[in-house]
Write a protein that holds these residues in place. Structure first.
Motif, PDB file in Angstrom:
ATOM      1  N   TYR A  18       0.806  -1.221   0.000  1.00 51.98           N
ATOM      2  CA  TYR A  18       0.000   0.000   0.000  1.00 51.98           C
ATOM      3  C   TYR A  18       0.842   1.276   0.000  1.00 51.98           C
ATOM      4  N   ARG A  19       2.109   1.164   0.400  1.00 51.22           N
ATOM      5  CA  ARG A  19       3.037   2.299   0.434  1.00 51.22           C
ATOM      6  C   ARG A  19       2.436   3.482   1.194  1.00 51.22           C
ATOM      7  N   HIS A  20       1.638   3.166   2.204  1.00 56.57           N
ATOM      8  CA  HIS A  20       0.977   4.215   3.001  1.00 56.57           C
ATOM      9  C   HIS A  20       0.649   3.601   4.364  1.00 56.57           C
TER      10      HIS A  20
ATOM     11  N   ALA B  28      -2.051   0.656   5.075  1.00 57.40           N
ATOM     12  CA  ALA B  28      -1.479  -0.639   5.467  1.00 57.40           C
ATOM     13  C   ALA B  28      -2.013  -1.075   6.816  1.00 57.40           C
ATOM     14  N   ALA B  29      -2.155  -0.136   7.746  1.00 59.44           N
ATOM     15  CA  ALA B  29      -2.667  -0.464   9.080  1.00 59.44           C
ATOM     16  C   ALA B  29      -4.117  -0.912   9.007  1.00 59.44           C
ATOM     17  N   GLN B  30      -4.920  -0.199   8.201  1.00 55.63           N
ATOM     18  CA  GLN B  30      -6.323  -0.577   8.052  1.00 55.63           C
ATOM     19  C   GLN B  30      -6.446  -1.972   7.445  1.00 55.63           C
ATOM     20  N   HIS B  31      -5.628  -2.275   6.456  1.00 51.17           N
ATOM     21  CA  HIS B  31      -5.648  -3.594   5.821  1.00 51.17           C
ATOM     22  C   HIS B  31      -5.230  -4.685   6.802  1.00 51.17           C
ATOM     23  N   SER B  32      -4.370  -4.336   7.728  1.00 49.37           N
ATOM     24  CA  SER B  32      -3.860  -5.315   8.699  1.00 49.37           C
ATOM     25  C   SER B  32      -4.690  -5.350   9.984  1.00 49.37           C
ATOM     26  N   PHE B  33      -5.758  -4.520  10.035  1.00 51.57           N
ATOM     27  CA  PHE B  33      -6.643  -4.478  11.214  1.00 51.57           C
ATOM     28  C   PHE B  33      -5.857  -4.162  12.485  1.00 51.57           C
ATOM     29  N   VAL B  34      -5.026  -3.125  12.380  1.00 48.56           N
ATOM     30  CA  VAL B  34      -4.207  -2.697  13.507  1.00 48.56           C
ATOM     31  C   VAL B  34      -4.109  -1.180  13.437  1.00 48.56           C
ATOM     32  N   SER B  35      -3.821  -0.553  14.562  1.00 40.49           N
ATOM     33  CA  SER B  35      -3.671   0.903  14.552  1.00 40.49           C
ATOM     34  C   SER B  35      -2.389   1.290  13.823  1.00 40.49           C
ATOM     35  N   GLN B  36      -2.404   2.478  13.243  1.00 43.79           N
ATOM     36  CA  GLN B  36      -1.216   2.938  12.512  1.00 43.79           C
ATOM     37  C   GLN B  36       0.007   3.072  13.424  1.00 43.79           C
ATOM     38  N   PRO B  37      -0.127   3.627  14.671  1.00 41.50           N
ATOM     39  CA  PRO B  37       1.048   3.693  15.546  1.00 41.50           C
ATOM     40  C   PRO B  37       1.618   2.323  15.886  1.00 41.50           C
ATOM     41  N   ASN B  38       0.739   1.337  16.059  1.00 44.00           N
ATOM     42  CA  ASN B  38       1.220  -0.001  16.399  1.00 44.00           C
ATOM     43  C   ASN B  38       1.967  -0.623  15.220  1.00 44.00           C
ATOM     44  N   LEU B  39       1.421  -0.443  14.008  1.00 42.55           N
ATOM     45  CA  LEU B  39       2.107  -0.970  12.830  1.00 42.55           C
ATOM     46  C   LEU B  39       3.480  -0.314  12.673  1.00 42.55           C
ATOM     47  N   THR B  40       3.547   1.003  12.837  1.00 47.77           N
ATOM     48  CA  THR B  40       4.811   1.727  12.717  1.00 47.77           C
ATOM     49  C   THR B  40       5.820   1.247  13.750  1.00 47.77           C
TER      50      THR B  40
ATOM     51  N   ARG C 168      11.933   6.336   4.477  1.00 48.06           N
ATOM     52  CA  ARG C 168      10.825   7.212   4.850  1.00 48.06           C
ATOM     53  C   ARG C 168      10.981   8.635   4.315  1.00 48.06           C
ATOM     54  N   ASP C 169      12.156   8.946   3.747  1.00 47.41           N
ATOM     55  CA  ASP C 169      12.384  10.293   3.221  1.00 47.41           C
ATOM     56  C   ASP C 169      11.814  10.461   1.816  1.00 47.41           C
TER      57      ASP C 169
ATOM     58  N   PRO D 231      10.744   0.965  -0.371  1.00 46.91           N
ATOM     59  CA  PRO D 231      11.706   0.147   0.360  1.00 46.91           C
ATOM     60  C   PRO D 231      13.125   0.483  -0.067  1.00 46.91           C
ATOM     61  N   THR D 232      14.053   0.306   0.848  1.00 44.67           N
ATOM     62  CA  THR D 232      15.461   0.457   0.516  1.00 44.67           C
ATOM     63  C   THR D 232      15.894  -0.721  -0.349  1.00 44.67           C
ATOM     64  N   GLU D 233      17.105  -0.655  -0.880  1.00 45.85           N
ATOM     65  CA  GLU D 233      17.587  -1.759  -1.709  1.00 45.85           C
ATOM     66  C   GLU D 233      17.632  -3.060  -0.916  1.00 45.85           C
ATOM     67  N   ILE D 234      18.188  -2.999   0.319  1.00 42.92           N
ATOM     68  CA  ILE D 234      18.213  -4.208   1.154  1.00 42.92           C
ATOM     69  C   ILE D 234      16.801  -4.559   1.607  1.00 42.92           C
ATOM     70  N   GLY D 235      15.969  -3.500   1.780  1.00 38.57           N
ATOM     71  CA  GLY D 235      14.584  -3.732   2.190  1.00 38.57           C
ATOM     72  C   GLY D 235      13.803  -4.524   1.158  1.00 38.57           C
ATOM     73  N   LYS D 236      14.089  -4.267  -0.158  1.00 39.31           N
ATOM     74  CA  LYS D 236      13.412  -5.031  -1.208  1.00 39.31           C
ATOM     75  C   LYS D 236      13.683  -6.533  -1.066  1.00 39.31           C
ATOM     76  N   GLU D 237      14.943  -6.874  -0.741  1.00 41.70           N
ATOM     77  CA  GLU D 237      15.288  -8.288  -0.561  1.00 41.70           C
ATOM     78  C   GLU D 237      14.627  -8.858   0.687  1.00 41.70           C
ATOM     79  N   VAL D 238      14.595  -8.053   1.742  1.00 38.04           N
ATOM     80  CA  VAL D 238      13.935  -8.493   2.989  1.00 38.04           C
ATOM     81  C   VAL D 238      12.461  -8.784   2.724  1.00 38.04           C
TER      82      VAL D 238
END
Length: 311
Positions: free
Chosen positions: A15-17, A21-33, A50-51, A57-64
């Motif tokens: 969702y890149r948001h 993403a929190a709504q889709h995961s049925f969790v609060s946004q602060p908890n997901l963060t 986040r900038d 995602p970062t380059e390593i983040g894509k692999e993760v």
């Protein structure tokens, strides 16, 4: 690292948001963060930059994230496998059953069970209670059919029926004049019981209220067979105690007497290790056994009516 955290980073990648993403995961946004930051701190890399706008995602983040998706897919496959195994009615199963139960219960339920479950193959072995417990614990057998309670933390018990003990007498014995027996009337010196090691021996001696069993019949016979003891009684030597299934087709032949309430019974159960997952097979064996027994044996008597003897 948890599967939930992996699900959060996958959702955020989708969702890149954070809010979406929190709504889709049925969790609060602060908890997901918070959970994503916790995961990043644990593995020592930033998964998302986040900038950048929109979030990437970062380059390593894509692999993760690729590996996270793979792990979650395999976790779902594992759940599907376990669910299938629980419900599956096919395969090979090893059953241990105590000798005082096997010749009377197996012929009743086994033909029906095998006919209704053609993809199941059973290997059945007669074992004493202590051996069944040890082999359940080490995985040598899958299921035990025996007398409970066992009071073993690693073993799960599923009671099936409650089998009364009956007194088995020779012809013209004085006890045949009584409609019901009292356990206190039994003479341990006249009662023949099974050899050491059989739980039924301990149950019989408990009914007789005798820890020591000294025969006064002029012989000492060590037997593991209820049928052998019944044949001796029919020849006029002493008397014995039998489980009801061993005489259920001959209750009117004049050899048996029931005990007055509280009637001594034994609880017969299926036993498996706590880690055993083939629940459908255990339940099918239980339901088949219940279908071939008189309904009176399936009802647990109230506390004031039951004398329980452990196997």
């Amino acid at each position: 690292m948890t599967l939930q955290q992996l699900e959060y980073i996958v959702s955020l990648d989708d969702y890149r948001h954070y809010v979406n993403a929190a709504q889709h995961s049925f969790v609060s946004q602060p908890n997901l963060t918070m959970q994503i930051k916790k995961l990043e701190n644990e593995i020592g890399v930033r998964i998302f930059d986040r900038d950048k706008k929109p979030l990437e995602p970062t380059e390593i983040g894509k692999e993760v994230i690729i590996r996270a998706r793979q792990i979650l897919r395999e976790a779902r496959q594992l759940k599907d496998f376990v669910s299938h195994e629980k419900e599956s009615m096919e395969g090979d199963f090893v059953i241990g059953i105590i000798p005082t139960l096997a010749p009377y219960l197996l012929p009743r339920f086994l033909p029906i069970f095998l006919k209704e479950n053609p993809n199941i193959r059973l290997k059945i072995t007669e074992l004493q209670t202590s051996k069944i417990i040890s082999e359940l614990e080490n995985g040598s057998i899958d299921i035990g059919l025996l007398v409970t309670p066992l009071n073993e933390q690693a073993i799960k018990e599923t009671p099936i029926f409650y089998e009364p003990f009956l007194l088995y007498l020779p012809e013209n014995h004085r006890f045949l004049d009584q409609e019901l027996m009292l356990a206190d009337e039994l003479d341990p010196s006249e009662v023949m019981v099974l050899d050491e090691g059989h739980c039924f021996r301990d149950q019989a001696l408990s009914i007789c209220k005798s820890a020591e069993h000294a025969s006064e019949m002029g012989f000492d016979y060590k037997s593991g067979s209820i049928e052998a003891l019944k044949n001796l009684v029919q020849s006029g030597i002493g008397y014995t105690l039998v489980p009801e299934l061993s005489v259920i087709d001959d209750l009117k032949d004049g050899h048996t007497r029931r005990f007055s309430k509280p009637e001594p019974v034994r609880e017969v159960s299926l036993a498996v290790h706590n880690s055993y997952i083939r629940e459908s097979v255990v339940e099918k064996i239980k339901s088949t056994i219940e279908s071939v027994l008189p309904s009176r044996l399936l009802k647990k008597q109230s506390i004031v009516e039951i004398n329980h003897f452990q196997g």
